[in-house]
Design a protein around this motif. Structure first.
Motif, PDB file in Angstrom:
ATOM      1  N   SER A  61       0.849  -1.194   0.000  1.00  0.00           N
ATOM      2  CA  SER A  61       0.000   0.000   0.000  1.00  0.00           C
ATOM      3  C   SER A  61       0.882   1.241   0.000  1.00  0.00           C
ATOM      4  O   SER A  61       2.032   1.199   0.403  1.00  0.00           O
ATOM      5  N   THR A  63       0.479   5.499   1.055  1.00  0.00           N
ATOM      6  CA  THR A  63      -0.331   6.540   1.670  1.00  0.00           C
ATOM      7  C   THR A  63       0.032   7.881   1.055  1.00  0.00           C
ATOM      8  O   THR A  63       1.211   8.260   1.026  1.00  0.00           O
ATOM      9  N   TRP A  69      -4.797   9.427   2.197  1.00  0.00           N
ATOM     10  CA  TRP A  69      -5.535   8.390   1.490  1.00  0.00           C
ATOM     11  C   TRP A  69      -4.588   7.227   1.258  1.00  0.00           C
ATOM     12  O   TRP A  69      -3.417   7.427   0.917  1.00  0.00           O
ATOM     13  N   PHE A  71      -3.754   3.686  -0.865  1.00  0.00           N
ATOM     14  CA  PHE A  71      -4.053   2.980  -2.107  1.00  0.00           C
ATOM     15  C   PHE A  71      -3.358   1.625  -2.129  1.00  0.00           C
ATOM     16  O   PHE A  71      -2.208   1.497  -1.692  1.00  0.00           O
ATOM     17  N   ASP A  72      -4.066   0.646  -2.663  1.00  0.00           N
ATOM     18  CA  ASP A  72      -3.523  -0.690  -2.854  1.00  0.00           C
ATOM     19  C   ASP A  72      -2.622  -0.654  -4.082  1.00  0.00           C
ATOM     20  O   ASP A  72      -3.062  -0.259  -5.169  1.00  0.00           O
ATOM     21  N   THR A  75      -4.043  -2.903  -7.088  1.00  0.00           N
ATOM     22  CA  THR A  75      -5.253  -2.533  -7.823  1.00  0.00           C
ATOM     23  C   THR A  75      -5.399  -1.038  -8.095  1.00  0.00           C
ATOM     24  O   THR A  75      -6.191  -0.649  -8.943  1.00  0.00           O
ATOM     25  N   ALA A  78      -8.495   2.917  -3.594  1.00  0.00           N
ATOM     26  CA  ALA A  78      -8.367   3.482  -2.254  1.00  0.00           C
ATOM     27  C   ALA A  78      -8.915   2.478  -1.249  1.00  0.00           C
ATOM     28  O   ALA A  78      -9.873   1.758  -1.534  1.00  0.00           O
ATOM     29  N   LYS A  79      -8.285   2.448  -0.078  1.00  0.00           N
ATOM     30  CA  LYS A  79      -8.717   1.522   0.985  1.00  0.00           C
ATOM     31  C   LYS A  79      -9.487   2.280   2.050  1.00  0.00           C
ATOM     32  O   LYS A  79      -9.298   3.481   2.238  1.00  0.00           O
ATOM     33  N   GLY A  80     -10.321   1.569   2.766  1.00  0.00           N
ATOM     34  CA  GLY A  80     -11.046   2.171   3.883  1.00  0.00           C
ATOM     35  C   GLY A  80     -12.245   2.964   3.413  1.00  0.00           C
ATOM     36  O   GLY A  80     -12.914   2.634   2.442  1.00  0.00           O
ATOM     37  N   GLU A  83     -12.941   6.916  -1.241  1.00  0.00           N
ATOM     38  CA  GLU A  83     -13.366   6.405  -2.536  1.00  0.00           C
ATOM     39  C   GLU A  83     -12.467   6.982  -3.603  1.00  0.00           C
ATOM     40  O   GLU A  83     -12.102   8.142  -3.552  1.00  0.00           O
ATOM     41  N   SER A  85      -9.589   5.871  -7.122  1.00  0.00           N
ATOM     42  CA  SER A  85      -8.558   4.955  -7.574  1.00  0.00           C
ATOM     43  C   SER A  85      -7.575   5.691  -8.466  1.00  0.00           C
ATOM     44  O   SER A  85      -7.853   6.787  -8.955  1.00  0.00           O
TER      45      SER A  85
END
Length: 112
Positions: A61, A63, A69, A71-72, A75, A78-80, A83, A85
């Motif tokens: 990930s 940050t 924010w 992000f993976d 993919t 965004a995580k958590g 919203e 990408s």
């Protein structure tokens, strides 16, 4: 002709850090994890445009340095509760060299 472009050695990127690949339509952040995996994402966070290449990497990930924010790297999602990408790019290692798919870059530029 190969569909991949050699963008450098994995050792050119410190562990848990990123380097940029500049294209005509923006920068791609190329990340190296602690386990020598590589990932490529658009460098710009969709929230406030923060440079993800300057973010804090943890596991797979990243940050965003501006507003946290997360992000993976697999993919681009965004995580958590956040919203959004970022675009990911097909990237691989071959004998210690980082290769990025030229077709993926071309598709991203065409979508701009």
């Amino acid at each position: 002709m190969s569909n991949y472009i050699d963008i450098g050695a994995i050792t050119d990127i410190p562990i848990r850090a990123a380097r940029l690949v500049k294209t005509m339509h923006g920068c791609i952040a190329v990340f190296r994890t602690a386990t020598d995996k590589v990932y490529a994402l658009d460098d710009k966070c969709p929230h406030k445009g923060g440079p993800l290449s300057n973010g804090i990497q943890h596991d797979e990930s990243i940050t965003c340095p501006l507003h946290n924010w997360v992000f993976d790297l697999n993919t681009g999602m965004a995580k958590g509760a956040d919203e959004g990408s970022v675009r990911t790019y097909d990237i691989k290692l071959d004998n210690g060299r980082i290769l990025i798919n030229r077709d993926a870059i071309a598709r991203a530029e065409a979508a701009e």
